[in-house]
Design a protein around this motif. Structure first.
Motif, PDB file in Angstrom:
ATOM      1  N   GLY A   1       0.828  -1.213   0.000  1.00 32.39           N
ATOM      2  CA  GLY A   1       0.000   0.000   0.000  1.00 32.39           C
ATOM      3  C   GLY A   1       0.860   1.259   0.000  1.00 32.39           C
ATOM      4  O   GLY A   1       0.599   2.204  -0.743  1.00 32.39           O
TER       5      GLY A   1
ATOM      6  N   ASP B   1      -2.699  -4.432  -6.109  1.00 31.11           N
ATOM      7  CA  ASP B   1      -2.087  -4.557  -4.776  1.00 31.11           C
ATOM      8  C   ASP B   1      -2.994  -5.457  -3.930  1.00 31.11           C
ATOM      9  O   ASP B   1      -4.129  -5.097  -3.665  1.00 31.11           O
ATOM     10  CB  ASP B   1      -1.925  -3.116  -4.232  1.00 31.11           C
ATOM     11  CG  ASP B   1      -1.863  -2.989  -2.713  1.00 31.11           C
ATOM     12  OD1 ASP B   1      -1.925  -3.990  -1.994  1.00 31.11           O
ATOM     13  OD2 ASP B   1      -1.759  -1.825  -2.259  1.00 31.11           O
TER      14      ASP B   1
ATOM     15  N   ARG C   1       1.107   0.083  12.639  1.00 31.39           N
ATOM     16  CA  ARG C   1       0.524   0.789  11.479  1.00 31.39           C
ATOM     17  C   ARG C   1      -0.739   1.570  11.846  1.00 31.39           C
ATOM     18  O   ARG C   1      -1.572   1.139  12.626  1.00 31.39           O
ATOM     19  CB  ARG C   1       0.175  -0.222  10.390  1.00 31.39           C
ATOM     20  CG  ARG C   1      -0.603   0.433   9.243  1.00 31.39           C
ATOM     21  CD  ARG C   1      -0.685  -0.423   8.038  1.00 31.39           C
ATOM     22  NE  ARG C   1      -1.362  -1.683   8.295  1.00 31.39           N
ATOM     23  CZ  ARG C   1      -1.501  -2.621   7.371  1.00 31.39           C
ATOM     24  NH1 ARG C   1      -1.008  -2.441   6.173  1.00 31.39           N
ATOM     25  NH2 ARG C   1      -2.125  -3.739   7.675  1.00 31.39           N
TER      26      ARG C   1
ATOM     27  N   ARG D   1      -6.212  -0.707  11.971  1.00 27.55           N
ATOM     28  CA  ARG D   1      -7.087  -1.719  11.396  1.00 27.55           C
ATOM     29  C   ARG D   1      -7.420  -2.807  12.415  1.00 27.55           C
ATOM     30  O   ARG D   1      -6.561  -3.201  13.198  1.00 27.55           O
ATOM     31  CB  ARG D   1      -6.418  -2.342  10.154  1.00 27.55           C
ATOM     32  CG  ARG D   1      -6.679  -1.557   8.903  1.00 27.55           C
ATOM     33  CD  ARG D   1      -5.834  -1.985   7.739  1.00 27.55           C
ATOM     34  NE  ARG D   1      -5.771  -3.430   7.503  1.00 27.55           N
ATOM     35  CZ  ARG D   1      -5.123  -3.981   6.474  1.00 27.55           C
ATOM     36  NH1 ARG D   1      -4.519  -3.219   5.590  1.00 27.55           N
ATOM     37  NH2 ARG D   1      -5.096  -5.287   6.332  1.00 27.55           N
TER      38      ARG D   1
HETATM   39 MG    MG Z   1      -2.185  -2.801   2.092  1.00 29.47          MG
END
Ligand code: MG
Ligand code: AP5
Length: 219
Positions: free
Chosen positions: A14, A84, A127, A160
């Motif tokens: 990403g 992706d 992340r 996430r």
């Molecule tokens: Mg990704």
């Protein structure tokens, strides 16, 4: 040009895919982002996908293939795309080849971004991604200029649901079992090349640009 960006969860697909697509004038088509967009909008596809994503397992091939092939028919993908997160199974790779062949197209390049498992887990645990477009940050190695805000579009950053250590480990297990055969599939077709993903974000970007521009010139 059709590019399949390969690499484990957390390898930087990403992070690299979005600027790379812009640099090369291609569409950035990320299956995980398409699923998260559907989840955010509460669509039937989103409801179905959510159950698989939160467990770290793959969404069934039929719905995934339909969603990505449909996205590839958008006008912004007419000049080519960087895929992706897709294909992640041999059935997906074969379905993509068949769809491209109907338009006299093929996968031109499949860069594989290689990163050690230890580093992948470190990256996933730290992340943060943005609500608007899924731009990726890392609290230690790639922090936003303003905490909690995306540098690019100003939207809120969040972690996430599938970036817990347990689900991240499961996603890596699924990658080695189900997606590694896809790497061999592209290697046999002569389009695979490896990129060292354990360099700085800029260095990985430059290696990808150099290799893809060479592919484009040779085509
Ligand atoms: Mg990704
Ligand atoms: P998806 O969203 O595709 O997740 P993933 O493959 O698990 O990959 P990630 O997004 O976690 O990693 P990335 O490589 O994009 O890394 P990033 O650039 O963010 O899929 C999620 C789920 O959707 C799947 O589990 C599955 O359920 C479902 N799904 C999706 N596609 C599917 C398909 N085709 N079939 C079936 N199901 C599917 O970077 C990670 C972190 O590292 C960031 O914090 C970043 O800032 C940092 N970082 C990046 N590069 C560097 C660097 N060079 N140095 C230091 N830090 C770096």
């Amino acid at each position: 040009m059709i590019v399949v960006l390969l690499g484990a969860p957390g390898s930087g697909k990403g992070t690299q895919g979005a600027p790379l697509a812009e640099h090369l004038g291609l569409a950035h088509v990320a299956s995980g982002d398409l699923f998260r967009d559907n989840i955010g909008r509460g669509t039937e596809l989103g409801k179905l996908a959510q159950d698989y994503i939160k467990r770290g397992v793959l969404v069934p091939d039929d719905v995934t293939i339909r969603m990505v092939l449909d996205r590839l028919t958008s006008t912004d993908a007419a000049g080519g795309a960087i895929l992706d997160g897709f294909p992640r199974t041999l059935a997906q790779a074969q379905a993509l080849d068949m769809a491209l062949a109907k338009q006299d197209q093929r996968v031109d390049a499949a860069p594989l971004v290689e990163v050690s498992t230890e580093e992948l887990l470190r990256r996933l645990a730290g992340r943060w991604i943005c609500r608007a477009a899924g731009h990726s940050y890392h609290e230690a190695s790639n922090p936003p200029r303003e905490p909690g805000r995306c540098d690019i579009d100003g939207s809120e950053l969040y972690q996430r649901e599938d970036d817990t250590i347990e689900v991240a480990r499961k996603r890596l297990e699924v990658y080695f079992e189900q997606t590694r055969p896809v790497v061999d599939y592209y290697r046999q077709r002569g389009v695979l090349f490896e990129i060292n993903g354990e360099q700085s974000i800029d260095e990985v970007f430059h290696d990808l640009v150099d290799a893809l521009q060479a592919t484009r010139t040779a085509a």
